[in-house]
Scaffold this motif. Structure first.
Motif: not given
Length: 231
Positions: A133-134, A173-178, A208-213, A221-223
């Motif tokens: 997926a990633t 952290v966001l990059v690592l989550v991605a 970012l208005g995200a519901r979850d991870r 990716y979109e950003s």
């Protein structure tokens, strides 16, 4: 310990039976319902208060994507976690499902232990995104010009202000989550505690208005914060 309540949503009765035997064999989880289509899945999610829904992405009538949107939009079902099941991991609908609120997905060919682990991770609030997926699905789909959002909301410019509000550590952290890393793995890499990582993740989700991870991964990716890799 209260068992994890699992709802099975798949139009193939034989597959549901196999999943039921597997799930019910574990002492920490139990099947609380079976749905043959998305509409029934939404009804049973409300009736059973399931913790985790194993949702087939393609079903006749109301499909899994529509059902996921309905469950995610219902405030009373905010605690329900959805794991999408798909025959092919590289599927554009999976990206839409993540944006709709799914916690992640698994291929139907996953090993039994993978499926059980997915249920436990989802119930614990973690996202479940396979390496395919990633590294493949999201990167390839978005590189081809696809967008998991609708209209301008899914474009890099739409996220500029929110990304600017992130701290340097939150972006890291966001990059690592991605990249599909868990809180524990991120904590090891950054030499901080898992609780600290969780705090950064939660703050990034709020900004970012995200519901979850899982949604964080798609937003990354979109950003344009994370670029699709050629390989």
């Amino acid at each position: 310990m209260t068992p994890i309540r699992v709802l099975l949503a798949d139009d193939q009765a034989l597959l549901r039976s196999a999943f039921r035997v597997l799930v019910d064999s574990e002492p920490d989880m139990r099947v609380v319902g079976e749905a043959a289509d998305g509409a029934q899945a939404v009804e049973l999610a409300r009736a059973t208060r399931a913790d985790v829904v194993l949702m087939d992405i393609r079903m006749p009538g109301t499909d899994g994507l529509t059902a996921t949107r309905a469950i995610s939009a219902d405030p009373e079902l905010a605690g329900v976690r959805i794991v999408m099941l798909t025959t092919f991991e590289v599927d554009e609908y999976v990206v839409q499902a993540l944006r709709a609120g799914a916690a992640g997905f698994l291929g139907k060919g996953a090993e039994p232990d993978e499926l059980l682990n997915a249920i436990r991770l989802a119930a614990a609030g973690e996202s479940l995104l396979s390496p395919a997926a990633t590294k493949g699905l999201i990167a390839t789909f978005l590189a081809q010009g696809g967008s998991a959002g609708e209209g301008p909301a899914g474009t890099p410019a739409a996220y500029a202000e929110q990304l600017a509000a992130l701290t340097g550590r939150e972006r890291e952290v966001l990059v690592l989550v991605a990249g599909g890393h868990t809180n524990d793995r991120i904590a090891e890499r950054l030499a901080v505690s898992p609780l600290t990582v969780k705090t950064h993740v939660n703050r990034a989700m709020a900004k970012l208005g995200a519901r979850d991870r899982a949604q964080l991964v798609v937003i990354a990716y979109e950003s344009g914060l994370v670029r699709p890799r050629a390989d």
